[in-house]
Write an enzyme that holds these catalytic residues in place. Sequence first.
Site, PDB file in Angstrom:
ATOM      1  N   ASN A 384      11.068  36.321  15.706  1.00 55.53           N
ATOM      2  CA  ASN A 384      11.821  37.560  15.769  1.00 55.53           C
ATOM      3  C   ASN A 384      11.899  38.205  14.376  1.00 55.53           C
ATOM      4  OD1 ASN A 384      13.653  39.593  16.236  1.00 55.53           O
ATOM      5  ND2 ASN A 384      14.857  38.412  17.695  1.00 55.53           N
ATOM      6  N   ASP A 385      12.694  37.635  13.478  1.00 57.68           N
ATOM      7  CA  ASP A 385      12.867  38.261  12.152  1.00 57.68           C
ATOM      8  C   ASP A 385      11.543  38.420  11.409  1.00 57.68           C
ATOM      9  OD1 ASP A 385      15.539  38.257  12.621  1.00 57.68           O
ATOM     10  OD2 ASP A 385      15.975  36.499  11.384  1.00 57.68           O
ATOM     11  N   VAL A 386      10.659  37.412  11.549  1.00 54.66           N
ATOM     12  CA  VAL A 386       9.437  37.446  10.739  1.00 54.66           C
ATOM     13  C   VAL A 386       8.419  38.472  11.258  1.00 54.66           C
ATOM     14  CG1 VAL A 386       9.707  35.059   9.963  1.00 54.66           C
ATOM     15  CG2 VAL A 386       8.305  35.526  11.972  1.00 54.66           C
TER      16      VAL A 386
END
Length: 458
Positions: A384-386
């Site tokens: 998600n964040d990456v």
Amino acid sequence: MTHYFAEFSYLLASILFIFGLKGLSHPDSARRGMHMAEFGMLMAIIGTLLHREIVSYEWIIAGLVIGGAIGGAIAQFVPMTALPQQTALSHAFGAFAAALVGISEYHCHGGTASHFTLGAVGADVLLGSLTTTGSLIATAKLQGWLPGAPFTFKGQNLFNLALFAATLGSFVWWLAVPSAAFAFYLMALLSLAVGVMMVLPIGTADMPVVMSLLNSYAGLAAAATGFAISNNVLIIAGTLNGFSGFILSLIMCRAMNRSIRNVLFGAFGQAADETAAATGAEPMREISLDDAAVQLAYARQVAFVPGYGMATAQAQHAVHELATMLEARGVIVKYAIHPVAGRMPGHMNVLLAEANVPYSLLCELEAINPEFPSTDVAVVIGANDVVNPDARDNPTSAIAGMPILEVDYAKSVIVLKRGQGKGFSGLENPLFSKPNTGMLYGDAKESLMRLAEAVRAA
Ligand code: NAP
């Protein structure tokens, strides 16, 4: 004679630690490096057991048996996903042991020791104590026993600074008057409090960086113990541990485009939660299993992008199976690895190595990003964040500037996740609402297994 043999074991152990560390710097040699370090530790233990000051072995053998049994059980039963908290707990034990050695040194030789030795004992107890409580708080946060969000209050940084100054003050007082046992124990108590106050304001998302820093402190505490009791292997291994931990913290910060100062004093998770609440989610397009399978089966190039969700789902074997099937159909398959995907450095590499994915297929961020525009399908597996394009496109985002895997530039993106859950930063991810993104909901392992079946049938 035994003295020389002990010193030789220490020398061999130190050399093995250095080569072990070097081996760990590359996936190809990591396993060999780990074995070297293990053998080095065995040499260090044998050398210590030959120490001439040992008067009886009963307690030592009892400790070896109990400690070995607990360590073996942990290695056997702790799941990969719980490794971060287990590592934090190990740091707590190591640092506590170092602090106890320092306290016992003060008791046994405090009256006759030189100022240099006393300084080493003090540094050992100070660093060991704050690392013990700091690591315990980190364990509790990672395990969910304490809320993961940063715990903050007004004037916190000033309070923490004053607490640390008082700790150093009692250290200096005790060095000036070594017979003042009160100052020594006050320093130890204040150090315990510093550890708690230092880690409480840090959110779980930043915990890997903090753990690596605590690892560094535990190493420096061990090195100080080495100076206090004139033990060469402790000095060398502690210094290696101290500096490698610090360098690792810096590498992780760089991969997130953050400074150590921001990690330690920025209360990152909180800011992120607030931004997330303000943003609100865009609608997402769901894709059917069959559509996803057809896209994969007829693609020229596919990139798998694993993240923390792959680790929780233990989907590494399933992704390898699907990838092998696609390769058999002539599809070019690559794995895109972000340096901070998952919850610890190298998390994805370890999992994929466990599933026997060839290292040559793992591509680092700089290598794979230019390839996304020519990639037909990017399959995001619990990341998600990456892969959050806001880090690149939105300067007001809490993760602005963090290098990302630019999967949104691929012709098509399939995201495997269970629902609308956010990443560790707590931010919304506009990737999921882009027109070229299809969401395939479900546990990553199950989705991959069902995809493999559908590809077989396609
Ligand atoms: P992430 O942002 O934490 O996102 C993980 C996603 O996986 C979640 O959105 C979740 O969504 C999904 N998920 C969880 N369980 C799943 C399952 N069983 N099946 C399918 N999906 C599942 O992960 P990431 O992209 O790997 O990013 C890592 C984060 O950790 C970054 O913020 C990074 O800065 C931080 N961090 C990492 C390190 C490190 O050393 N690796 C160090 C410091 C910080 P659902 O709940 O909807 O399924």
